[in-house]
Design an enzyme around this catalytic site. Structure first.
Site, mmCIF file in Angstrom:
data_model
loop_
_atom_site.group_PDB
_atom_site.id
_atom_site.type_symbol
_atom_site.label_atom_id
_atom_site.label_comp_id
_atom_site.label_asym_id
_atom_site.label_seq_id
_atom_site.Cartn_x
_atom_site.Cartn_y
_atom_site.Cartn_z
ATOM 1 N N LYS A 1 -5.449 -10.487 -6.560
ATOM 2 C CA LYS A 1 -6.668 -10.845 -5.608
ATOM 3 C C LYS A 1 -7.629 -10.204 -5.963
ATOM 4 O O LYS A 1 -7.761 -8.774 -6.270
ATOM 5 C CB LYS A 1 -6.457 -10.972 -4.149
ATOM 6 C CG LYS A 1 -6.064 -9.433 -3.539
ATOM 7 C CD LYS A 1 -5.907 -9.852 -1.936
ATOM 8 C CE LYS A 1 -5.839 -8.343 -1.509
ATOM 9 N NZ LYS A 1 -5.235 -8.109 -0.099
ATOM 10 N N LYS B 1 -11.403 -4.516 -3.189
ATOM 11 C CA LYS B 1 -12.179 -3.226 -3.264
ATOM 12 C C LYS B 1 -11.318 -2.264 -3.918
ATOM 13 O O LYS B 1 -12.198 -1.143 -4.341
ATOM 14 C CB LYS B 1 -12.959 -2.690 -2.238
ATOM 15 C CG LYS B 1 -12.639 -3.455 -0.754
ATOM 16 C CD LYS B 1 -13.549 -3.190 0.128
ATOM 17 C CE LYS B 1 -12.794 -4.001 1.465
ATOM 18 N NZ LYS B 1 -13.739 -3.998 2.498
ATOM 19 N N LYS C 1 0.666 -1.442 0.074
ATOM 20 C CA LYS C 1 -0.019 -0.094 0.111
ATOM 21 C C LYS C 1 0.902 1.249 -0.002
ATOM 22 O O LYS C 1 0.564 2.201 -0.759
ATOM 23 C CB LYS C 1 -1.128 0.151 1.290
ATOM 24 C CG LYS C 1 -2.012 -1.104 0.987
ATOM 25 C CD LYS C 1 -3.369 -0.647 1.887
ATOM 26 C CE LYS C 1 -4.613 -1.753 1.529
ATOM 27 N NZ LYS C 1 -5.738 -1.241 2.332
#
Ligand code: TYM
Length: 330
Positions: free
Chosen positions: A193, A196, A110
């Protein structure tokens, strides 16, 4: 058996969340005392407006109830209403090591190359997650594969705290990760994967998608030109095919081998409509319950307030124990 797990209230619940975690949450309600929460305190690690956060928390609460979380049997709450989480995180910050957090793959993914610009909350995110679990003396934590590393860190933090302060305060939790659906992949890329945060909505099936949208997403899902093999070993090296077969197997309660045997020799032209139909049938009742609930703010808030009261009461003795173990007067 005490079960605990959380989900970030950022955007829609998708099929990966459902098959990787939420389905297990629902099942585990029959097996133990369950605590499920919306990780709104974690969600501040990335910027979202106040208005969006409020919407997402209620929507996610409605989605969990629609999936089968029963607020009369399980304690359902949002983290921000239980200040013990933030307090416990601060105490555990004294025990967690920078080196441990630096190795977390979620942090590396991230923050990417922009570590200097990432929030401090993103870096210490796994310590708050450890606090979530340890506060409740959870024995079982149902999650998808991507949370495994955070739970290993939780155990490391618990062991170091217990050892450093010579107490047996924290229970070491075990992750419960479903074998076949631990990692549901993107419909557009079998190496990523389902998530969202993927900018393409076509990459995931949201639990709020209508029947036509689901069918369209399955139709457009990336596959390969080969027919389906006679058993699951023939799916090796075919990530997209493996993912779709895995989803079919999970929803029909069979194995990938059985699905391959059923469709052996047929192409995706035949398999995809069958998968779409199964998905539509499975998700329709969840969506209908969700739509009926999501705008009933009073009912949702009442569930979360009641849950937070119960959660605070359960968390209190462990929080007090941590203050005492560290010689902090409260
Ligand atoms: P979150 O919100 O990213 O995801 C919620 C749950 O869904 C699982 N999941 C998946 N499983 C299979 N395939 C996928 N593609 C997929 N995508 C998501 C996740 O593994 C997770 O179980 N850090 C957590 C929230 C959290 C938490 C906790 C969990 C906060 N505190 C304490 C357990 C215990 C998270 O961001 O999950």
């Amino acid at each position: 058996m005490r079960v605990l797990s959380g989900i970030q209230p950022t955007g829609n619940l998708h099929l990966g969340n459902y098959l990787g975690a939420i389905r297990n949450w629902v099942k585990m309600q029959d097996e133990g005392e369950c605590y499920f929460f919306l990780a709104d305190m974690h969600s501040i690690s990335e910027h979202i407006s106040a208005a969006d956060r409020l919407i997402h928390v209620r929507e996610m609460a409605a989605a969990l109830v629609a999936c089968g979380i029963d607020p009369d049997r399980s304690v359902l709450f949002n983290q921000a209403r239980v200040p013990a989480h933030a307090e416990m995180q601060w105490l555990l910050n004294g025990v967690a090591r920078m080196g441990w957090l630096n190795r977390m793959t979620q942090w590396k993914d991230k923050a990417g190359k922009n570590r200097e610009g990432a929030s401090v909350a993103l870096f210490t995110y796994p310590v708050l997650q450890a606090a979530d679990v340890l506060l409740y003396q959870a024995t079982h934590v149902p999650v998808g594969e991507d949370q495994k590393q955070h739970l290993e860190l939780t155990r490391d933090i618990a062991i170091k705290f217990n050892t450093d302060f010579g107490v047996e305060l924290f229970t070491l939790p075990a992750p419960i990760i479903p074998k076949e659906t631990a990692r549901i992949m993107s419909l557009r890329d079998g190496a990523a994967k389902m998530s969202k945060s993927d900018p393409s909505d076509m990459s995931r099936i949201n639990l709020t998608d209508d029947d036509d949208t689901i069918a369209q997403k399955v139709r457009k899902a990336k596959t390969d030109p080969e027919p389906l093999p006679g058993d699951a070993s023939g799916l090796e090296g075919r990530a997209e095919a493996q993912n779709l077969v895995g989803i079919y197997a999970a929803l029909t309660g069979t194995t990938a081998d059985a699905v391959c045997a059923q469709f052996a020799g047929q192409g995706f032209g035949a398999f995809k409509p069958a998968l779409a139909e199964i998905l539509v049938e499975h998700l329709r009742p969840i969506r209908e319950r969700y739509v009926a609930l999501k705008d009933d703010h009073a009912a949702l808030d009442a569930i979360l307030v009641k849950g937070a009261e119960k959660a605070s009461a359960t968390a209190e003795p462990t929080l007090r124990g941590a203050y005492e173990a560290m010689g902090l007067m409260r």
